[in-house]
Structures are given as C-alpha cells and as structure tokens.
Design an enzyme around this catalytic site. Structure first.
Site, short mmCIF file in Angstrom:
data_model
loop_
_atom_site.label_atom_id
_atom_site.label_comp_id
_atom_site.label_asym_id
_atom_site.label_seq_id
_atom_site.Cartn_x
_atom_site.Cartn_y
_atom_site.Cartn_z
N LYS A 13 0.83 -1.21 0.00
CA LYS A 13 0.00 0.00 0.00
C LYS A 13 0.86 1.25 0.00
O LYS A 13 0.57 2.23 -0.69
CB LYS A 13 -0.82 0.06 1.30
CG LYS A 13 -2.05 -0.74 1.35
CD LYS A 13 -2.71 -0.32 2.65
CE LYS A 13 -3.94 -1.09 2.94
NZ LYS A 13 -4.55 -0.63 4.19
N ASP A 67 -7.44 2.63 4.93
CA ASP A 67 -8.06 1.34 5.24
C ASP A 67 -8.94 0.96 4.06
O ASP A 67 -9.68 1.80 3.53
CB ASP A 67 -8.85 1.36 6.54
CG ASP A 67 -8.97 -0.05 7.12
OD1 ASP A 67 -7.91 -0.63 7.46
OD2 ASP A 67 -10.08 -0.58 7.21
N PHE A 150 -1.04 -6.63 -5.53
CA PHE A 150 -0.98 -7.41 -4.29
C PHE A 150 -2.40 -7.77 -3.86
O PHE A 150 -3.38 -7.32 -4.46
CB PHE A 150 -0.25 -6.60 -3.19
CG PHE A 150 -1.00 -5.38 -2.72
CD1 PHE A 150 -1.75 -5.42 -1.55
CD2 PHE A 150 -0.97 -4.20 -3.44
CE1 PHE A 150 -2.46 -4.31 -1.11
CE2 PHE A 150 -1.66 -3.07 -3.00
CZ PHE A 150 -2.41 -3.13 -1.84
N GLY A 151 -2.48 -8.57 -2.80
CA GLY A 151 -3.78 -8.89 -2.20
C GLY A 151 -4.73 -9.54 -3.20
O GLY A 151 -4.40 -10.52 -3.87
N LYS A 174 -3.09 1.09 -12.59
CA LYS A 174 -3.89 0.75 -11.40
C LYS A 174 -4.19 2.02 -10.60
O LYS A 174 -5.33 2.28 -10.22
CB LYS A 174 -3.19 -0.30 -10.53
CG LYS A 174 -4.02 -0.63 -9.29
CD LYS A 174 -3.37 -1.59 -8.30
CE LYS A 174 -4.21 -1.66 -7.03
NZ LYS A 174 -3.59 -2.40 -5.92
N HIS A 179 -9.42 2.55 -6.19
CA HIS A 179 -9.97 3.05 -4.93
C HIS A 179 -8.97 3.94 -4.18
O HIS A 179 -9.29 5.05 -3.80
CB HIS A 179 -10.35 1.82 -4.09
CG HIS A 179 -9.29 0.73 -4.08
ND1 HIS A 179 -8.88 0.11 -5.23
CD2 HIS A 179 -8.53 0.22 -3.08
CE1 HIS A 179 -7.92 -0.75 -4.93
NE2 HIS A 179 -7.68 -0.71 -3.64
N ARG A 180 -7.74 3.45 -4.03
CA ARG A 180 -6.73 4.19 -3.25
C ARG A 180 -6.30 5.46 -3.97
O ARG A 180 -6.18 6.53 -3.37
CB ARG A 180 -5.52 3.28 -2.99
CG ARG A 180 -4.46 3.87 -2.08
CD ARG A 180 -3.47 2.81 -1.63
NE ARG A 180 -4.14 1.79 -0.85
CZ ARG A 180 -4.41 0.55 -1.30
NH1 ARG A 180 -4.01 0.17 -2.50
NH2 ARG A 180 -5.07 -0.29 -0.56
P1 IMP Z 1 -6.28 -3.10 5.37
O1 IMP Z 1 -6.73 -1.85 4.71
O2 IMP Z 1 -4.86 -2.99 5.85
O3 IMP Z 1 -7.22 -3.59 6.41
O4 IMP Z 1 -6.16 -4.19 4.23
C1 IMP Z 1 -7.19 -4.91 3.75
C2 IMP Z 1 -6.73 -6.05 2.88
O5 IMP Z 1 -7.34 -5.81 1.63
C3 IMP Z 1 -5.24 -6.17 2.60
O6 IMP Z 1 -4.60 -7.07 3.44
C4 IMP Z 1 -5.22 -6.74 1.20
O7 IMP Z 1 -5.34 -8.13 1.26
C5 IMP Z 1 -6.47 -6.17 0.61
N1 IMP Z 1 -6.20 -4.98 -0.19
C6 IMP Z 1 -6.08 -3.69 0.24
N2 IMP Z 1 -5.84 -2.89 -0.80
C7 IMP Z 1 -5.81 -3.69 -1.89
C8 IMP Z 1 -5.59 -3.42 -3.26
O8 IMP Z 1 -5.36 -2.28 -3.71
N3 IMP Z 1 -5.63 -4.48 -4.07
C9 IMP Z 1 -5.88 -5.75 -3.64
N4 IMP Z 1 -6.08 -6.05 -2.37
C10 IMP Z 1 -6.04 -5.01 -1.50
#
Ligand code: IMP
Length: 197
Positions: A13, A67, A150-151, A174, A179-180
């Site tokens: 992130k 988040d 990732f994720g 991306k 979203h971010r």
């Molecule tokens: P948190 O915001 O740290 O609670 O993260 C939530 C979870 O969502 C992370 O561990 C990732 O697995 C997933 N995540 C967050 N942002 C992304 C993204 O941009 N792409 C894909 N998965 C994401």
C-alpha cells in the site's frame, strides 16, 4: 509541500500511496517504534482513524492512514472491513484469495460484481481529522490472472479496464483507476483548501 507521516504498515500500500502523492505531498516513513495498531473498528473510517491517530500521537506530526475493503455483492458485502483477515487471524494474501475463490466457486458470471473501497485519513496534532473515500467497481474473475499488484488484485477486474485484472496492469494504470488513487486525489483536493497547521 505538506509532510505526512505514513500510518500504514503494509509496504504494498505504501508504495502505491507514495506514487500517487509524488509531487503533491512528502510521505515520511512510518516510525518503527509505533508497533501494531489493532484494527478493530466497525468500519473502514474507524480503522483509518485508529491508525492515523496512533501515528500522529507517536510522531507529533500529521499522519496519513489508509483502510481498504473488498465488497463482493454475492457475499453480502464480505469480506469488507475484514478483508485483511478473511481466511482467519494471521492469514496472508494467498490464504485470503483462496477463501474468496472457494466462496465464489458457485457464483455465476453475471453475479460476480464487487468493489474496492478505500478510506484515507489525515490526523493533525491539533486534533483536526480529514478523510476522503475512493471506490472502484469491478467483477471477481473465475481464475486469478496477472503478477502485479498485491492482495486480491489477481481476481479483481475493474469495469473500466477491458477485462484486465489489477494484477495485469502496470502500477500507473492501477493508480489511475483504483480506490486508493481516487481516495488520495480527493484528499489532496481537501488538503489544498486547508490553512497551514
Ligand atoms: P487493510 O486496509 O490494511 O485492512 O487491508 C485490507 C486487505 O485488503 C489487505 O490485506 C489486502 O489483502 C487487501 N487490499 C487492500 N488494498 C488492496 C488493493 O489495492 N488491491 C488488492 N487487495 C487489496
């Protein structure tokens, strides 16, 4: 240029946040002594606030947290705020992805709609808190595709991207849709209208 101490501990992130903010804000590294912050709020805004407040207090400087949740319609909005630990406490990206694929195995192509939602928040030492949200609509693919990101990126195909998953796009593409990226650009607009603190 405004300096923001990073309150997110996830390096994937942080890399995206630094790219989006480049030229607009200086993202300072998360102080090592902060330790883990329990993300046990009921929603994304609450968790972003917990992280940003903890780091702002520790550093005595403005802190920025993100988040994020993946909301899958066929799963009633899950994993949502629980996205990081969907497969259980201590779950990694692969575990969470495997659980999502299993939960979606019987869901028909037309019913695989989903969205990523990010809340970003800056907390200032004077108690001011500024937040913004970003959303991207998409679908959960039947199989993971792509090596980037990732994720959940290998299984999320934004509606604005011709079927490619986030993991099949470059980082710049991306960030332009994500979203971010959207949340951070909205936050930068809010910060522009603020007096210096
Ligand atoms: P948190 O915001 O740290 O609670 O993260 C939530 C979870 O969502 C992370 O561990 C990732 O697995 C997933 N995540 C967050 N942002 C992304 C993204 O941009 N792409 C894909 N998965 C994401």
């Amino acid at each position: 240029m405004i300096e923001l101490v990073c309150a997110s501990a996830n390096p994937d992130k942080v890399a995206e946040m630094a790219e989006v903010l480049a030229g607009h804000a200086v993202l300072l590294p998360r102080p090592e002594g902060v330790g883990d912050v329990a993300e046990d709020a009921d929603d994304l805004t609450g968790n972003a606030r917990l992280k940003a407040r903890a780091v702002c207090r520790f550093a005595g400087a403005a802190a920025l947290a993100d988040d994020t949740g993946l909301e899958v319609d066929a799963l009633g909005g899950a994993p949502g705020v629980h996205s990081a630990r969907y497969a259980g406490d201590g779950a990694g990206y692969a575990d969470n992805l495997a659980r999502l694929m299993a939960d979606m195995s019987n869901v028909a192509p037309g019913q695989r709609t989903a969205r990523f939602r990010s809340v970003v928040m800056v907390c200032f030492p004077d108690g001011t808190e500024l937040a913004a949200e970003g959303v991207v609509e998409g679908v959960i693919t039947v199989e993971p595709r792509g090596e980037g990101g990732f994720g959940y990126d290998p299984v999320f195909a934004p509606v604005e991207a011709d079927g490619q998953t986030f993991a099949e796009m470059g980082a710049e593409a991306k960030n332009a849709l994500s979203h971010r990226g959207r949340a951070l650009r909205a936050l930068l607009e809010i910060l522009k209208g603020q007096p210096p603190r």
